[in-house]
Design an enzyme around this catalytic site. Structure first.
Site, PDB file in Angstrom:
ATOM      1  N   VAL A  13       0.506  -1.104   0.011  1.00 49.46           N
ATOM      2  CA  VAL A  13      -0.223   0.364   0.286  1.00 49.46           C
ATOM      3  C   VAL A  13       0.931   1.592  -0.301  1.00 49.46           C
ATOM      4  O   VAL A  13       0.170   2.472  -0.009  1.00 49.46           O
ATOM      5  CB  VAL A  13      -1.500   0.036   1.366  1.00 49.46           C
ATOM      6  CG1 VAL A  13      -1.494  -1.072   1.074  1.00 49.46           C
ATOM      7  CG2 VAL A  13      -0.041   0.182   2.333  1.00 49.46           C
ATOM      8  N   LYS A  37      12.973  -1.321   9.709  1.00 52.82           N
ATOM      9  CA  LYS A  37      12.203  -1.711   9.628  1.00 52.82           C
ATOM     10  C   LYS A  37      13.210  -3.895  10.096  1.00 52.82           C
ATOM     11  O   LYS A  37      13.772  -4.257   9.690  1.00 52.82           O
ATOM     12  CB  LYS A  37      12.831  -1.998   8.248  1.00 52.82           C
ATOM     13  CG  LYS A  37      12.039  -3.241   7.671  1.00 52.82           C
ATOM     14  CD  LYS A  37      10.810  -2.812   6.619  1.00 52.82           C
ATOM     15  CE  LYS A  37       9.946  -4.463   5.963  1.00 52.82           C
ATOM     16  NZ  LYS A  37       8.662  -3.607   5.570  1.00 52.82           N
ATOM     17  N   GLY A 115       6.426  -1.385   9.170  1.00 50.04           N
ATOM     18  CA  GLY A 115       5.905  -3.032  10.003  1.00 50.04           C
ATOM     19  C   GLY A 115       6.361  -3.960   8.651  1.00 50.04           C
ATOM     20  O   GLY A 115       6.893  -3.567   7.122  1.00 50.04           O
TER      21      GLY A 115
HETATM   22  N1  LIG Z   1       1.864   7.922  -4.111  1.00 49.68           N
HETATM   23  C1  LIG Z   1       2.835   7.067  -4.978  1.00 49.68           C
HETATM   24  N2  LIG Z   1       2.867   7.117  -6.720  1.00 49.68           N
HETATM   25  C2  LIG Z   1       3.496   6.155  -6.979  1.00 49.68           C
HETATM   26  N3  LIG Z   1       4.206   4.899  -6.446  1.00 49.68           N
HETATM   27  C3  LIG Z   1       3.934   4.603  -5.287  1.00 49.68           C
HETATM   28  C4  LIG Z   1       3.444   5.638  -4.662  1.00 49.68           C
HETATM   29  N4  LIG Z   1       3.062   4.749  -3.479  1.00 49.68           N
HETATM   30  C5  LIG Z   1       4.042   3.719  -3.269  1.00 49.68           C
HETATM   31  N5  LIG Z   1       4.187   3.407  -4.594  1.00 49.68           N
HETATM   32  C6  LIG Z   1       5.326   2.147  -5.537  1.00 49.68           C
HETATM   33  O1  LIG Z   1       4.266   0.674  -4.654  1.00 49.68           O
HETATM   34  C7  LIG Z   1       4.744   0.572  -4.958  1.00 49.68           C
HETATM   35  C8  LIG Z   1       4.676  -0.539  -3.017  1.00 49.68           C
HETATM   36  O2  LIG Z   1       4.756   0.196  -2.506  1.00 49.68           O
HETATM   37  P1  LIG Z   1       5.821   0.325  -0.748  1.00 49.68           P
HETATM   38  O3  LIG Z   1       6.828  -0.497  -1.582  1.00 49.68           O
HETATM   39  O4  LIG Z   1       5.471   1.799  -0.499  1.00 49.68           O
HETATM   40  O5  LIG Z   1       4.376  -0.431  -0.284  1.00 49.68           O
HETATM   41  P2  LIG Z   1       4.977  -1.404   1.041  1.00 49.68           P
HETATM   42  O6  LIG Z   1       3.849  -1.014   1.445  1.00 49.68           O
HETATM   43  O7  LIG Z   1       6.255  -0.676   1.987  1.00 49.68           O
HETATM   44  O8  LIG Z   1       4.980  -2.559   0.743  1.00 49.68           O
HETATM   45  P3  LIG Z   1       5.552  -4.353   1.836  1.00 49.68           P
HETATM   46  O9  LIG Z   1       4.222  -4.861   2.337  1.00 49.68           O
HETATM   47  O10 LIG Z   1       6.313  -4.628   0.683  1.00 49.68           O
HETATM   48  O11 LIG Z   1       6.342  -3.426   2.365  1.00 49.68           O
HETATM   49  C9  LIG Z   1       6.147   0.279  -4.966  1.00 49.68           C
HETATM   50  O12 LIG Z   1       7.020   0.394  -5.953  1.00 49.68           O
HETATM   51  C10 LIG Z   1       6.787   2.508  -4.854  1.00 49.68           C
HETATM   52  O13 LIG Z   1       7.360   3.185  -5.689  1.00 49.68           O
HETATM   53 MG   LIG Z   2       7.759  -1.814   2.776  1.00 48.67          MG
END
Ligand SMILES: Nc1ncnc2c1ncn2[C@@H]1O[C@H](COP(=O)(O)OP(=O)(O)OP(=O)(O)O)[C@@H](O)[C@H]1O
Ligand SMILES: [Mg+2]
Length: 230
Positions: A13, A37, A115
């Site tokens: 997300v 992390k 998380g």
């Molecule tokens: N506002 C945004 N605009 C464009 N791309 C985004 C945005 N937010 C997140 N992303 C992209 O979406 C993907 C998922 O985001 P992110 O890795 O931050 O999720 P996460 O919740 O940390 O996932 P995980 O559960 O794997 O840790 C990544 O490729 C990130 O670059």
């Molecule tokens: Mg992440």
């Protein structure tokens, strides 16, 4: 010394993107911000930090802390922590995680803890991310989707936080498209109405997102960073 646990309504997300955005925004206004992390799973990177998430949040925060402190547990398989412990026959050492957390808190004005998955992601059969937040005793920031389905996921997450006694500092609604569906346009107001949680910010989908400074700039503008700094 203050810490926030950045959780989400699901995997993918935007927890890492928003953690990086908040860390970079705080750093820009002179806050000594640390990142953590505690548990990462997934493919190990060939160079640098084992976890790609760690590389991103470390770059944004500018911290020099060791990988062992920032990411005490890395399990090189893309499954939940509990499944990883079963598949790799490696237990997760919570006392190591808590010792790293305590140390990092002492080194920074604000610590942002990313998380893994959502709050009911299992670390063991009966110990979930929510239990880890509870043990750390810190407030949660929940990153949510803005698209259809987010009401269900976000209300469930807030409800469980309440049941666990975890204080929710607020929601960050991510990947917002102002030209999206009615469900999406209504999500911020309806989420606030139903959950009673502060909406800390609504972060748009960034087209051509390829550099962390784009996210930091966007989060600086769209998230109420000041309210997170004691
Ligand atoms: N506002 C945004 N605009 C464009 N791309 C985004 C945005 N937010 C997140 N992303 C992209 O979406 C993907 C998922 O985001 P992110 O890795 O931050 O999720 P996460 O919740 O940390 O996932 P995980 O559960 O794997 O840790 C990544 O490729 C990130 O670059
Ligand atoms: Mg992440």
């Amino acid at each position: 010394m203050k810490a926030y646990f950045i959780t989400g309504t699901d995997t993918g997300v935007g927890k890492t993107a928003i953690t990086a955005g908040i860390a970079g925004s705080m750093r820009k206004v002179g806050v000594n911000v640390g990142v953590m992390k505690p548990i990462a799973t997934g493919m190990q990177q060939k160079t640098g930090f084992k976890s790609a998430d760690v590389s991103i949040i470390v770059e944004a925060s500018g911290t020099n802390d060791s990988e062992a402190l920032i990411n005490p547990v890395f399990l090189p398989i893309p499954v939940s922590p509990y499944d990883a412990t079963k598949l790799l026959s490696l237990p997760i050492d919570m006392s190591l995680i808590l010792a790293s957390f305590t140390k990092l808190i002492s080194l920074h004005d604000i610590l942002l803890v990313e998380g893994i998955g959502g709050i009911m992601t299992p670390i063991t059969k009966n110990f979930f991310v929510a239990d880890m937040i509870k043990v750390m005793g810190i407030e949660a920031i929940i990153v949510t989707r803005s698209t259809l389905g987010t009401l269900n996921h976000t209300v469930m997450t807030c409800h469980l936080c309440n049941q666990y006694g975890i204080k929710v500092r607020g929601l960050v609604i991510n990947n917002f498209d102002e030209k999206g569906s009615n469900a999406e346009k209504n999500a911020p107001a309806t989420l606030h109405e139903i959950t009673g949680c502060d909406i800390l910010g609504v972060v748009p989908f960034i087209k051509d997102y390829n550099r962390i400074d784009k996210m930091i700039e966007m989060v600086s503008k769209k998230v109420d960073i000041k309210s997170l700094i004691p």
